[in-house]
Structures are given as structure tokens and as C-alpha cells.
Write a protein that holds these residues in place. Structure first.
Motif, PDB file in Angstrom:
ATOM      1  N   ALA A  74      32.702   9.106  22.588  1.00  0.00           N
ATOM      2  CA  ALA A  74      34.113   9.840  22.456  1.00  0.00           C
ATOM      3  C   ALA A  74      35.460   9.218  22.643  1.00  0.00           C
ATOM      4  CB  ALA A  74      33.331  10.353  23.034  1.00  0.00           C
ATOM      5  N   ASP A  75      35.261   8.002  24.108  1.00  0.00           N
ATOM      6  CA  ASP A  75      35.896   6.957  24.280  1.00  0.00           C
ATOM      7  C   ASP A  75      36.817   6.585  23.282  1.00  0.00           C
ATOM      8  OD1 ASP A  75      33.775   5.948  24.797  1.00  0.00           O
ATOM      9  OD2 ASP A  75      34.855   4.897  26.620  1.00  0.00           O
ATOM     10  N   MET A  76      35.883   6.072  22.530  1.00  0.00           N
ATOM     11  CA  MET A  76      36.084   4.921  21.352  1.00  0.00           C
ATOM     12  C   MET A  76      37.227   5.773  20.077  1.00  0.00           C
ATOM     13  SD  MET A  76      34.167   2.637  19.601  1.00  0.00           S
ATOM     14  CE  MET A  76      35.045   1.461  17.815  1.00  0.00           C
ATOM     15  N   TYR A  77      36.712   7.738  20.218  1.00  0.00           N
ATOM     16  CA  TYR A  77      37.099   8.408  19.134  1.00  0.00           C
ATOM     17  C   TYR A  77      38.448   8.815  19.804  1.00  0.00           C
ATOM     18  CZ  TYR A  77      38.132  12.261  16.581  1.00  0.00           C
ATOM     19  OH  TYR A  77      38.817  13.217  16.122  1.00  0.00           O
ATOM     20  N   GLU A  78      38.688   9.194  21.029  1.00  0.00           N
ATOM     21  CA  GLU A  78      39.920   9.806  21.660  1.00  0.00           C
ATOM     22  C   GLU A  78      41.116   8.380  21.921  1.00  0.00           C
ATOM     23  OE1 GLU A  78      40.800  12.412  22.950  1.00  0.00           O
ATOM     24  OE2 GLU A  78      38.210  13.518  21.982  1.00  0.00           O
ATOM     25  N   ALA A  79      40.725   7.500  22.201  1.00  0.00           N
ATOM     26  CA  ALA A  79      41.521   6.220  22.282  1.00  0.00           C
ATOM     27  C   ALA A  79      42.090   5.277  21.268  1.00  0.00           C
ATOM     28  CB  ALA A  79      41.135   4.943  22.752  1.00  0.00           C
TER      29      ALA A  79
ATOM     30  N   PHE B 185      44.272   9.445  12.859  1.00  0.00           N
ATOM     31  CA  PHE B 185      43.705   9.658  11.801  1.00  0.00           C
ATOM     32  C   PHE B 185      43.252  11.408  11.165  1.00  0.00           C
ATOM     33  CE2 PHE B 185      42.891   5.464  12.685  1.00  0.00           C
ATOM     34  CZ  PHE B 185      43.637   4.577  11.686  1.00  0.00           C
ATOM     35  N   ASP B 186      43.532  11.815  10.172  1.00  0.00           N
ATOM     36  CA  ASP B 186      42.560  12.913   9.796  1.00  0.00           C
ATOM     37  C   ASP B 186      41.347  13.188   9.565  1.00  0.00           C
ATOM     38  OD1 ASP B 186      42.973  15.770   9.401  1.00  0.00           O
ATOM     39  OD2 ASP B 186      43.845  15.512   7.715  1.00  0.00           O
ATOM     40  N   TYR B 187      40.287  12.943  11.327  1.00  0.00           N
ATOM     41  CA  TYR B 187      39.069  12.703  10.818  1.00  0.00           C
ATOM     42  C   TYR B 187      38.521  13.235  12.449  1.00  0.00           C
ATOM     43  CZ  TYR B 187      38.939   9.945   7.009  1.00  0.00           C
ATOM     44  OH  TYR B 187      39.628   9.501   5.779  1.00  0.00           O
TER      45      TYR B 187
ATOM     46  N   GLY C 151      35.270   7.869   1.450  1.00  0.00           N
ATOM     47  CA  GLY C 151      35.543   7.643   2.632  1.00  0.00           C
ATOM     48  C   GLY C 151      36.178   6.481   2.917  1.00  0.00           C
ATOM     49  N   GLU C 152      36.108   5.625   4.107  1.00  0.00           N
ATOM     50  CA  GLU C 152      36.954   4.581   4.305  1.00  0.00           C
ATOM     51  C   GLU C 152      36.664   3.856   5.228  1.00  0.00           C
ATOM     52  OE1 GLU C 152      40.689   4.921   5.421  1.00  0.00           O
ATOM     53  OE2 GLU C 152      41.048   6.793   5.742  1.00  0.00           O
ATOM     54  N   VAL C 153      36.841   2.835   5.050  1.00  0.00           N
ATOM     55  CA  VAL C 153      36.416   1.828   6.874  1.00  0.00           C
ATOM     56  C   VAL C 153      37.921   2.192   7.589  1.00  0.00           C
ATOM     57  CG1 VAL C 153      36.245  -0.225   7.701  1.00  0.00           C
ATOM     58  CG2 VAL C 153      34.942   0.458   6.222  1.00  0.00           C
ATOM     59  N   LEU C 154      38.166   1.999   8.362  1.00  0.00           N
ATOM     60  CA  LEU C 154      38.875   2.569   9.520  1.00  0.00           C
ATOM     61  C   LEU C 154      39.131   0.754  10.032  1.00  0.00           C
ATOM     62  CD1 LEU C 154      38.445   5.545  11.785  1.00  0.00           C
ATOM     63  CD2 LEU C 154      39.788   5.436   9.477  1.00  0.00           C
TER      64      LEU C 154
ATOM     65  N   PHE D 198      33.465   3.711   9.760  1.00  0.00           N
ATOM     66  CA  PHE D 198      33.405   4.329   8.561  1.00  0.00           C
ATOM     67  C   PHE D 198      33.785   6.057   8.828  1.00  0.00           C
ATOM     68  CE2 PHE D 198      30.911   0.616   7.457  1.00  0.00           C
ATOM     69  CZ  PHE D 198      31.366   0.354   6.315  1.00  0.00           C
ATOM     70  N   ALA D 199      34.924   6.594   8.263  1.00  0.00           N
ATOM     71  CA  ALA D 199      35.126   8.057   7.950  1.00  0.00           C
ATOM     72  C   ALA D 199      34.802   8.513   7.131  1.00  0.00           C
ATOM     73  CB  ALA D 199      36.422   8.087   8.421  1.00  0.00           C
ATOM     74  N   ILE D 200      33.893   8.995   6.740  1.00  0.00           N
ATOM     75  CA  ILE D 200      33.977  10.716   5.305  1.00  0.00           C
ATOM     76  C   ILE D 200      34.423  12.115   5.680  1.00  0.00           C
ATOM     77  CG2 ILE D 200      32.025  11.247   3.748  1.00  0.00           C
ATOM     78  CD1 ILE D 200      30.907   8.335   4.205  1.00  0.00           C
ATOM     79  N   PRO D 201      35.047  12.451   5.299  1.00  0.00           N
ATOM     80  CA  PRO D 201      35.410  14.204   5.598  1.00  0.00           C
ATOM     81  C   PRO D 201      34.009  14.841   5.140  1.00  0.00           C
ATOM     82  CG  PRO D 201      36.277  12.756   3.938  1.00  0.00           C
ATOM     83  CD  PRO D 201      35.790  11.874   4.038  1.00  0.00           C
ATOM     84  N   GLU D 202      33.981  15.314   6.911  1.00  0.00           N
ATOM     85  CA  GLU D 202      32.438  16.451   6.533  1.00  0.00           C
ATOM     86  C   GLU D 202      31.135  15.811   6.795  1.00  0.00           C
ATOM     87  OE1 GLU D 202      33.009  19.996   7.416  1.00  0.00           O
ATOM     88  OE2 GLU D 202      34.888  18.820   6.947  1.00  0.00           O
ATOM     89  N   MET D 203      31.160  14.614   7.716  1.00  0.00           N
ATOM     90  CA  MET D 203      30.237  13.979   7.012  1.00  0.00           C
ATOM     91  C   MET D 203      28.847  14.408   8.217  1.00  0.00           C
ATOM     92  SD  MET D 203      28.733  10.596   6.955  1.00  0.00           S
ATOM     93  CE  MET D 203      27.204   9.744   7.411  1.00  0.00           C
ATOM     94  N   GLY D 204      29.027  14.948   9.615  1.00  0.00           N
ATOM     95  CA  GLY D 204      28.249  15.918  10.368  1.00  0.00           C
ATOM     96  C   GLY D 204      27.351  16.288   9.276  1.00  0.00           C
ATOM     97  N   ARG D 205      27.974  16.685   8.567  1.00  0.00           N
ATOM     98  CA  ARG D 205      27.324  17.981   7.944  1.00  0.00           C
ATOM     99  C   ARG D 205      26.359  17.221   6.566  1.00  0.00           C
ATOM    100  NH1 ARG D 205      30.771  20.159   5.038  1.00  0.00           N
ATOM    101  NH2 ARG D 205      29.463  22.535   4.138  1.00  0.00           N
ATOM    102  N   PHE D 206      27.318  16.428   6.144  1.00  0.00           N
ATOM    103  CA  PHE D 206      26.549  15.524   5.516  1.00  0.00           C
ATOM    104  C   PHE D 206      25.747  15.276   5.388  1.00  0.00           C
ATOM    105  CE2 PHE D 206      26.152  11.282   2.843  1.00  0.00           C
ATOM    106  CZ  PHE D 206      26.138  11.833   1.505  1.00  0.00           C
ATOM    107  N   TYR D 207      25.665  14.438   7.043  1.00  0.00           N
ATOM    108  CA  TYR D 207      24.012  13.423   7.493  1.00  0.00           C
ATOM    109  C   TYR D 207      22.809  14.790   7.876  1.00  0.00           C
ATOM    110  CZ  TYR D 207      22.309  11.669  11.340  1.00  0.00           C
ATOM    111  OH  TYR D 207      21.357  10.841  12.307  1.00  0.00           O
ATOM    112  N   ARG D 208      23.244  16.111   8.171  1.00  0.00           N
ATOM    113  CA  ARG D 208      22.273  16.994   8.219  1.00  0.00           C
ATOM    114  C   ARG D 208      21.669  17.279   7.285  1.00  0.00           C
ATOM    115  NH1 ARG D 208      18.360  19.847   8.101  1.00  0.00           N
ATOM    116  NH2 ARG D 208      17.906  20.682   9.294  1.00  0.00           N
ATOM    117  N   HIS D 209      22.721  17.541   6.166  1.00  0.00           N
ATOM    118  CA  HIS D 209      22.101  18.736   5.239  1.00  0.00           C
ATOM    119  C   HIS D 209      21.459  18.050   3.556  1.00  0.00           C
ATOM    120  CE1 HIS D 209      22.277  22.254   7.740  1.00  0.00           C
ATOM    121  NE2 HIS D 209      23.524  21.816   7.740  1.00  0.00           N
ATOM    122  N   VAL D 210      22.096  16.468   3.808  1.00  0.00           N
ATOM    123  CA  VAL D 210      22.125  15.556   2.217  1.00  0.00           C
ATOM    124  C   VAL D 210      21.257  14.275   3.024  1.00  0.00           C
ATOM    125  CG1 VAL D 210      23.132  14.189   0.686  1.00  0.00           C
ATOM    126  CG2 VAL D 210      23.840  16.079   1.246  1.00  0.00           C
TER     127      VAL D 210
END
Length: 494
Positions: free
Chosen positions: A329-334, A340-342, A414-417, A430-442
Motif C-alpha cells: 500500500a505504501d508503494m502504491y501511494e508513493a 497512473f489511472d489504476y 495492461g502494462e508494466v509500470l 503490472f497494471a491491468i484494468p479491473e485486475m482484482g475482479r479478473f483475479y477472482r472471477h477468471v
């Protein structure tokens, strides 16, 4: 990279005998000219011998494109087209095929110049289904000469992968490591796809490696490794052994490919590999993958298969990574939030010990494998390649057989940031749009293993068509659904 096919696509125009043949002749010529203006004219062959109106013409056209060395086919409806002859053409052509159709050219020429290929494409698709023929039909398959040229060009990477699979052998060494059932899957689907597999013991590989001791070519391979690694050559003392192993694999490929043109390797890398060989194979795996010979880790056969498909589609090196850990979380915040729009859940870290080619790393260092060194002497874990993966667009994907022998796949773009990972191994944020839902439901819902193939670029469209063409049910091709589009297993009250 020569471990993939070169596509030469034959364009065969067809014509319904109650329509002017000149429509198909002139439109075929215009299509070939449009392709040559925009792309490499050597990609295509314009079949001049006839316009296919009958079964006899179909045989003549087949003989002509075969003689010309074509390994892919575009059936071009210059007008309505003969539904029987044109689909028999596809049936008897041994290779990937597509169907496209000509749009009308001018409102001033809709009497003798109207071809009705828009209608003919419907009959063609119906007859293909009747004959159980697989063929690629673009999203909108009717167009001008320039538009049809673009459709053909988009088909080439799809055709390259399909041809490659039909002439591929996967060479594996050893069973999956203990407690590693995640990469275990039935091989029956490989045969269904036309892929051959040669399964070997680690002992066979070890014997071949020992026979390469003192190989006079080792010195040259070491020099090549030194030049590639540069300042990242942190363990120079291990290079002769790594070079010996690389030569062992390359010789094995040549001696065991048999009648197959293309090869991928599913290799063993632990738990006994390090103690017996005296190193880890990661850097060598990365070098072969960089040459166009994909090498998967941990005897991941369907991982190697997926990598090969991506290599053919992209004509570039790929990699195989663990869908590994969350971004703190601290890395994401910083480093990510506001830049980036993720969302945080769109991000994760893709990692493997050191199998990614230096061509796809921002920097590299060849050193020891930290995870293995926690329980083994450090000196036997040397040979891994570490570095942050280059930023840019990527496609994360996998083709997999289920335990009950069904093919399924997933694709996510997606992309490598450009964010420093602050970690070890071949790794990227890595950043993939809606990755959290994709991770769970696919990924979780679909029971996929943790290994995913990575192609460097946006290749989802081509991969989706490859998977459809080889017989994966479209309902079994998972992708990252956009926000607001619910997965079947997603809780509507969540």
C-alpha cells in the motif's frame, strides 16, 4: 528468431457463375495491389490460374497455391461466390484459412457492377459450419481493397501461430516438482492440437550435460554471455557451466526435433537440479527464450505452449511469470496513485526467478537465487537473472487444459509500470484494468495455475482469434471485464 513459421498467404478469388467474373478478377487484383502498397508483397501470392466457380476450378487453385508454397489461404468473395466450391477449397487446404468479401465500389455502378458478396458471406459461413470447417472470419469481413488488405495483415500472426502449433514439439524434462501440482495438466489436448511432446527424465538430461564437459564451443558461448551481461555479470565463475548447459539444450533440440520444425522446452529447475548440476538454469532459459525457443520453468508444459503461441503472434521474445504478489500500500501511494489511472487492486507484481531475456529487462544482474539459497548452499543456486522488466504495454495470457481435459484460456491486456520494484528476480509492477475482479472471477474461479505468459505489446485481439480457431469455446476464454459488466460468478450484491 527462426523458431517460428514464415507465412505465405495465397489469395484465391471466387465467383458465382451467374455474376460477372470480371468483378472477382478486378477486385482480386486491386486487393493484391493494395496489400503490396502498404505491407510486404512477399507475404501474399495472388492466385492467377483461375477464378473459382466450380469444383474443378477449386482443384486447380489448390494445386497452384500449393506449388507456390502457400501455407495460409484467403478465400476472397469478389462477388456472391459459389458456396460449395469455395468451402471445399477451405476444406482441402491444409493450413489456416480466412474468408473475406468485397464491398461495392460505387453508387453509379450497381447493376452490372454489383457483386452481392455481403450476402455471399452469409452462405459461406453457413456452409463452413455444415462441413465442420474452421476458418477465420474478421469482425467485419466485407470491405474495400484497402480494408481487406488490412484484414489479411491482421490474419498473419494468427496464421503463424496455427501453423506453428501444427509443427511444434514440446520437449520436457522430469515430472513437476513435489507440491507443484498447479502446473500439472493432461497432455491429451496437445495431441488434439497437433502438438507432439517428448517427455524425458532429468537423468537423461544430466547424462547429456556431463557428455558436454570440455565441449570446445563453451569458450565462445561464455564470451557471448559476458558481452550480454556486461556489468551485470556478478557470478563469472559459473558461466562455463551455464554455457555447457546451454549447448546441451541446443544440441538436444536439434537431435530430438524429429520431423517437427519448431520446438519449445518445459524444463526442470528444482528441487534436485541445483545440487546435482551445481547451478540454477534461469539465465540459460532466458537466453533460449530470447532466441525464440521458449523455455518454461517447473516443467510447465502448457506454459511452454502458451509462450510459443505468443512468440509466433508477436514475433518477439515472451516470458513466463508468477502472478506473484500484491503491491504494498505504501508503494502504491508513493509511486502509482495520482500518477497512473489504476486502483490499488488493478496492480500486482509479476515475478520469476530469472527466466526473462535481457532484451526485456531495464537492467540485469546474473547472481544467485535468493529463495533457493534460504535452504541450500548459495554456491549451487548461482545462475539466475535479476532485473526490473521494461515498462510498456503487455498481454498476460494462458492456454490451459483442465483436469477433465477441456481447453480454456484467458487474456488480459495492461502494462508494466515504470515503477522500481525494490525486489529480486525477473520482476515488474503490472497494471491491468479491473485486475482484482479478473483475479477472482477468471483466474481463481477458472482454477488456473499461477504461471502466466507475457507478450510484450497489445496482442489480445490476435490471441483471442487463435484460441477460437484452435477450438477453445468462446465461453471458456476469460478476459478482464470492464467495470459495470458482471462476471457470471460475481455476487450482484457485493
Amino acid at each position: 528468431m527462426n523458431n517460428m513459421p514464415k507465412v505465405k498467404l495465397g489469395i484465391v478469388a471466387v465467383s458465382r457463375d451467374c455474376f460477372p467474373e470480371s468483378l472477382s478478377v478486378n477486385r482480386r487484383k486491386a486487393l493484391a495491389e493494395a496489400y503490396a502498397k502498404k505491407y510486404d508483397a512477399e507475404d501474399i501470392y495472388e492466385c492467377p490460374i483461375c477464378i473459382v466457380e466450380s469444383e474443378i476450378h477449386m482443384v486447380q487453385a489448390l494445386e497452384d497455391i500449393k506449388k507456390a508454397g502457400c501455407n495460409a489461404l484467403a478465400v476472397y468473395l469478389g462477388n456472391f461466390g459459389p458456396e460449395i466450391a469455395e468451402t471445399l477449397l477451405a476444406k482441402h487446404f491444409d493450413g489456416p484459412k480466412m474468408f473475406i468479401a468485397a464491398a461495392e465500389e460505387s453508387g453509379d455502378n450497381l447493376i452490372q457492377g454489383r457483386g452481392d458478396a455481403y450476402c455471399g458471406m452469409l452462405n459461406a459461413s453457413y456452409n463452413l459450419k455444415l462441413r465442420n470447417i474452421r476458418a477465420y472470419i474478421p469482425e467485419y469481413p466485407v470491405g474495400t481493397a484497402e480494408e481487406c488488405a488490412d484484414m489479411i495483415h491482421e490474419f498473419l500472426p494468427i496464421a503463424r501461430a496455427i501453423i506453428g502449433l501444427s509443427e511444434l514439439k514440446i520437449i520436457s524434462f522430469g515430472p513437476r516438482p513435489l507440491n507443484f501440482l498447479a502446473c500439472n495438466a493432461p497432455i491429451k489436448q496437445l495431441y488434439n492440437l497437433g502438438v507432439e511432446i517428448e517427455e524425458n527424465s532429468e537423468l537423461d538430461l544430466f547424462e547429456a550435460f556431463n557428455k558436454h564437459a570440455g565441449d570446445p564451443r563453451i569458450e565462445d558461448v561464455v564470451k557471448d554471455m559476458e558481452a550480454e551481461l556486461g556489468e551485470g555479470n556478478m557470478k563469472p565463475e559459473i558461466l562455463p557451466k551455464l554455457a555447457q548447459y546451454e549447448l546441451t539444450l541446443l544440441d538436444w533440440v536439434e537431435e530430438h526435433r524429429g520431423y517437427r520444425k519448431y520446438v519449445a522446452i518445459a524444463g526442470k529447475c528444482w528441487p534436485a537440479f541445483q545440487t546435482q548440476f551445481g547451478f540454477v538454469p534461469c539465465y540459460v532459459n532466458s537466453r533460449l527464450t530470447g532466441m525464440g525457443i521458449p523455455v518454461s520453468c517447473e516443467v510447465d508444459i502448457y506454459g511452454a505452449l502458451s509462450e510459443f503461441i505468443g512468440t509466433c503472434v508477436s514475433e518477439d521474445a515472451v516470458t513466463l511469470l508468477d502472478i506473484n504478489n500484491t503491491v504494498p500500500a505504501d508503494m502504491y501511494e508513493a509511486d502509482i496513485k495520482g500518477k497512473f489511472d489504476y486502483t490499488h487492486k488493478d496492480t500486482f507484481m509479476g515475478f520469476h526467478c530469472g527466466n526473462t531475456t535481457t532484451k526485456k529487462l531495464s537492467f540485469c544482474a546474473m547472481k544467485y537465487q535468493m529463495i533457493m539459497a534460504r535452504s541450500l548452499p548459495e554456491e549451487v543456486t548461482q545462475g539466475t537473472l535479476e532485473g526490473d522488466i521494461v515498462p510498456g504495454s503487455i498481454t498476460f495470457y494462458r492456454l490451459q487444459s483442465t483436469a477433465d481435459n477441456k481447453l480454456r484460456a484467458y487474456i488480459a491486456q495492461g502494462e508494466v509500470l515504470p515503477v522500481a520494484t525494490r525486489s529480486f528476480g525477473s520482476i515488474g509492477v503490472f497494471a491491468i484494468p479491473e485486475m482484482g475482479r479478473f483475479y477472482r472471477h477468471v483466474l481463481i474461479e477458472g482454477n488456473y495455475p499461477h504461471h502466466g505468459a507475457v507478450a510484450f505489446g497489445s496482442y489480445g485481439k490476435a490471441l483471442f482469434e487463435v484460441f477460437k480457431y484452435i477450438g477453445v469455446d468462446v465461453d471458456e476464454i476469460g478476459y478482464n471485464q470492464p467495470k459495470g459488466v458482471r462476471y457470471p460468478t460475481e455476487n450482484p450484491f457485493a
